[in-house]
Design an enzyme around this catalytic site. Structure first.
Site, PDB file in Angstrom:
ATOM      1  N   GLU A   1       5.069  -1.956   8.434  1.00 40.92           N
ATOM      2  CA  GLU A   1       3.535  -1.740   9.204  1.00 40.92           C
ATOM      3  C   GLU A   1       2.824  -3.330   8.189  1.00 40.92           C
ATOM      4  O   GLU A   1       3.061  -3.355   7.212  1.00 40.92           O
ATOM      5  CB  GLU A   1       3.060  -0.420   8.444  1.00 40.92           C
ATOM      6  CG  GLU A   1       2.100  -0.491   9.020  1.00 40.92           C
ATOM      7  CD  GLU A   1       1.237   1.028   8.784  1.00 40.92           C
ATOM      8  OE1 GLU A   1       2.495   2.114   8.653  1.00 40.92           O
ATOM      9  OE2 GLU A   1      -0.246   1.909   8.325  1.00 40.92           O
TER      10      GLU A   1
ATOM     11  N   ARG B   1      -5.232   9.995   7.865  1.00 42.84           N
ATOM     12  CA  ARG B   1      -6.380   8.014   6.909  1.00 42.84           C
ATOM     13  C   ARG B   1      -5.927   8.812   5.521  1.00 42.84           C
ATOM     14  O   ARG B   1      -5.694   9.891   5.250  1.00 42.84           O
ATOM     15  CB  ARG B   1      -7.932   8.062   7.412  1.00 42.84           C
ATOM     16  CG  ARG B   1      -8.194   8.291   8.553  1.00 42.84           C
ATOM     17  CD  ARG B   1      -7.529   7.234   9.654  1.00 42.84           C
ATOM     18  NE  ARG B   1      -7.740   6.109   8.963  1.00 42.84           N
ATOM     19  CZ  ARG B   1      -7.962   4.722   9.056  1.00 42.84           C
ATOM     20  NH1 ARG B   1      -9.093   4.686  10.679  1.00 42.84           N
ATOM     21  NH2 ARG B   1      -8.330   3.416   8.648  1.00 42.84           N
TER      22      ARG B   1
ATOM     23  N   LYS C   1       3.326  10.214  10.143  1.00 42.89           N
ATOM     24  CA  LYS C   1       2.952   9.400   8.496  1.00 42.89           C
ATOM     25  C   LYS C   1       1.596  10.425   8.436  1.00 42.89           C
ATOM     26  O   LYS C   1       0.103  10.266   8.856  1.00 42.89           O
ATOM     27  CB  LYS C   1       2.539   8.008   8.542  1.00 42.89           C
ATOM     28  CG  LYS C   1       2.130   7.271   7.592  1.00 42.89           C
ATOM     29  CD  LYS C   1       1.004   5.797   7.796  1.00 42.89           C
ATOM     30  CE  LYS C   1       1.328   5.474   6.549  1.00 42.89           C
ATOM     31  NZ  LYS C   1       0.461   4.284   6.734  1.00 42.89           N
TER      32      LYS C   1
ATOM     33  N   LYS D   1      -4.007   6.315  15.152  1.00 43.44           N
ATOM     34  CA  LYS D   1      -4.876   7.051  14.234  1.00 43.44           C
ATOM     35  C   LYS D   1      -6.107   7.696  15.260  1.00 43.44           C
ATOM     36  O   LYS D   1      -6.605   6.127  16.011  1.00 43.44           O
ATOM     37  CB  LYS D   1      -5.727   6.029  13.613  1.00 43.44           C
ATOM     38  CG  LYS D   1      -4.768   5.831  12.588  1.00 43.44           C
ATOM     39  CD  LYS D   1      -5.280   4.839  10.905  1.00 43.44           C
ATOM     40  CE  LYS D   1      -4.490   5.125   9.588  1.00 43.44           C
ATOM     41  NZ  LYS D   1      -4.639   3.471   8.848  1.00 43.44           N
TER      42      LYS D   1
ATOM     43  N   GLU E   1      -3.310   9.418  -2.032  1.00 39.94           N
ATOM     44  CA  GLU E   1      -2.429  10.177  -0.544  1.00 39.94           C
ATOM     45  C   GLU E   1      -1.225  11.207  -1.327  1.00 39.94           C
ATOM     46  O   GLU E   1      -0.525  11.730  -0.785  1.00 39.94           O
ATOM     47  CB  GLU E   1      -2.468   9.261   0.489  1.00 39.94           C
ATOM     48  CG  GLU E   1      -3.254   8.485   1.340  1.00 39.94           C
ATOM     49  CD  GLU E   1      -2.392   7.518   2.426  1.00 39.94           C
ATOM     50  OE1 GLU E   1      -1.111   8.129   2.432  1.00 39.94           O
ATOM     51  OE2 GLU E   1      -3.175   6.108   2.519  1.00 39.94           O
TER      52      GLU E   1
ATOM     53  N   GLN F   1       0.623  -1.558   0.043  1.00 36.68           N
ATOM     54  CA  GLN F   1      -0.532   0.039   0.231  1.00 36.68           C
ATOM     55  C   GLN F   1       1.064   1.606   0.154  1.00 36.68           C
ATOM     56  O   GLN F   1       1.028   2.966  -0.947  1.00 36.68           O
ATOM     57  CB  GLN F   1      -0.920  -0.233   1.299  1.00 36.68           C
ATOM     58  CG  GLN F   1      -1.782   1.240   0.981  1.00 36.68           C
ATOM     59  CD  GLN F   1      -2.554   1.356   2.666  1.00 36.68           C
ATOM     60  OE1 GLN F   1      -4.044   0.398   2.469  1.00 36.68           O
ATOM     61  NE2 GLN F   1      -2.249   1.758   3.176  1.00 36.68           N
TER      62      GLN F   1
HETATM   63  C1  2PG Z   1      -3.147   2.989   6.465  1.00 32.07           C
HETATM   64  C2  2PG Z   1      -3.484   4.214   6.234  1.00 32.07           C
HETATM   65  C3  2PG Z   1      -2.942   5.693   6.099  1.00 32.07           C
HETATM   66  P1  2PG Z   1      -6.541   4.042   5.730  1.00 32.07           P
HETATM   67  O1  2PG Z   1      -3.267   1.706   6.236  1.00 32.07           O
HETATM   68  O2  2PG Z   1      -2.134   3.431   7.262  1.00 32.07           O
HETATM   69  O3  2PG Z   1      -1.855   4.846   4.626  1.00 32.07           O
HETATM   70  O4  2PG Z   1      -4.444   3.994   4.983  1.00 32.07           O
HETATM   71  O5  2PG Z   1      -6.691   5.288   6.183  1.00 32.07           O
HETATM   72  O6  2PG Z   1      -7.058   3.968   4.511  1.00 32.07           O
HETATM   73  O7  2PG Z   1      -6.731   2.785   6.658  1.00 32.07           O
HETATM   74 MG    MG Z   2      -0.979   0.624   7.582  1.00 37.73          MG
END
Ligand code: 2PG
Ligand code: MG
Length: 432
Positions: A290, A371, A393, A342, A210, A168
């Site tokens: 991650e 996010r 991040k 988050k 992103e 990702q």
């Molecule tokens: C993640 C986030 C940010 P998402 O997986 O860490 O890259 O993605 O907000 O889509 O969960």
């Molecule tokens: Mg992630």
């Protein structure tokens, strides 16, 4: 004495970086101080995240947030009227009790977080302090002078790029930089060179959700090669100055111990995926990984951490979902050495801070994270600095909703002046 009791709570629908509805809350205090916050939204979400309440139905693909807005302006506003915004823990306890479910499934974490965060902004405004200093002096109790190591996406992928590649986030960090501002300068050059490299390969297809370059690659490993080439073309020593951080987001392509790499048309078991990642760690200057395994594979996470956790930071995102109890469980199993934080995964500021405290108690590092669906809201920058988390991040080095956050951190770094300290490579989970 300032009157920090809540006088009014408002909600409105605003729009995120994917053009989807989201919740903004505004909290006004007795002394007139006002705080405002917008909640972001994920695409590769963990199944154990608190509930993001969406309306369903046909409008906006079922993603409208009218029910969450009604909860803010109705039940939540009534329950919080007169509450002291300066006592964040009590205010968040009130939100948690009002919801009454373990995962905010009644009111919605988007409703509760918007208010939790807006109240913090209002309390900070009342105290005449920027949010990071308010958080440092109250919730976090730290000096609020630590500038985070930025993790910045160069190529997007996975759920953020139509699954064009499986991995990702292909990101960089700057262990050789001596300040936050310098880390951004170095990353700007790497991002630019990566774009030039993509143009040389063929048509440049723009950017992913992103802001990372669209991943037009034949294999996942090609992206790693392109990243090293960009670091070198930008004039930096791969590893020593600029290194690689990955978000595998393995829950997106793995379940029940099987991992399907769609781009390469092959399927691996957990040990096969671990082997592949270990090979990449040998070949490329990777310092952080991650979600190397799926969220339901605590065991695999622990095996990977045993094999690689001294050499690289192992970050739990979908695995830990910013939840203190999950961090404690993972720590007991020896899984991961860093928590991704988050706030919308839990739904209040206090619970997010609890996860960070649990991580610190376990000797884990932390990364405050945006996010994939974001807005101009810069609160997370203040959380990272206010709580002294050490890493941030936010996505790529492009798109307004990302740059708003990097630029906010630059402002804070300048305001702190000589007091500012850069977290540097010491912030990584495997350095502890
Ligand atoms: C993640 C986030 C940010 P998402 O997986 O860490 O890259 O993605 O907000 O889509 O969960
Ligand atoms: Mg992630």
């Amino acid at each position: 004495m300032k009157d920090t009791r809540i006088r009014q709570v408002l909600a409105r629908r605003v729009w995120d970086s994917r053009g989807r509805p989201t919740v903004e809350a505004e909290v006004t205090l007795g002394d007139g101080a006002l705080g405002r916050a917008i909640v972001p939204a994920g695409a590769s979400t963990g199944t154990r995240e608190a509930l993001e309440l969406r309306d369903g139905g046909s409008a906006f693909g079922g993603l409208d947030v009218q029910r969450a807005l009604a909860h803010v302006q109705g039940e939540i506003a009534a329950a919080l009227a007169g509450c002291d915004a300066a006592d964040q823990a009590a205010l968040d306890r009130c939100l948690i009790a009002l919801d009454g479910t373990p995962d905010k499934t009644r009111l919605g974490a988007n409703a509760t977080l918007a208010v939790s965060l807006a109240a913090a902004h209002a309390a900070a405004a009342s105290a005449g302090l920027p949010l990071y200093r308010w958080l440092g002096s109250t919730l976090g109790g730290g000096p609020a002078t630590l500038l985070p190591m930025p993790q910045i996406q160069i190529f997007g992928g996975g759920a953020h790029a139509g699954r064009r590649v499986d991995i990702q986030d292909f990101m960089v960090v700057c262990p050789g930089a001596t300040s936050f501002a310098q880390a951004l300068e170095w990353t700007a050059e790497v991002y630019r060179c990566a774009g030039l490299g993509m143009r040389r390969r063929g048509p440049l297809h723009g950017v992913a959700d992103e802001g990372g370059w669209w991943p037009d690659f034949d294999t996942n490993e090609q992206a790693l090669q392109a990243l090293v080439a960009a670091i070198e073309e930008a004039g930096f020593a791969p590893g020593a100055q600029v290194a690689i951080a990955l978000d595998v987001a393995a829950s997106e392509f793995g379940r029940d111990g099987r991992y399907r790499l769609g781009l390469e048309g092959r399927e691996l078991d957990a040990d096969g995926l671990i082997e592949l990642l270990l090979r990449w760690i040998e070949r490329y200057p990777i310092v952080s990984i991650e979600d190397p395994l799926a969220e339901d594979d605590l065991d695999g996470f622990a095996r990977f951490t045993r094999a690689a956790g001294r050499r690289v930071q192992v970050v739990g995102d979908d695995l830990l979902v910013s939840q203190a109890a999950r961090v404690q469980e993972a720590a007991a199993a020896g899984a991961a050495n860093c928590v991704l934080l988050k706030p919308n995964q839990r739904g209040t500021l206090t619970e997010t801070l609890d996860a960070w405290r649990a991580a610190q108690a376990a000797g884990y590092a932390g990364i405050v994270s945006a996010r994939s669906g974001e807005t101009e809201d810069t609160s997370i920058v203040h959380l990272a600095i206010g709580w002294g988390v050490g890493q941030l991040k936010v996505g790529a080095f492009a798109r307004g909703e990302r740059m708003a956050k990097w630029n906010e951190a630059l402002r804070i770094e300048q305001r702190l002046g000589a007091a500012a300290r850069f977290a540097g490579a010491a912030a990584f989970g495997h350095s502890r």
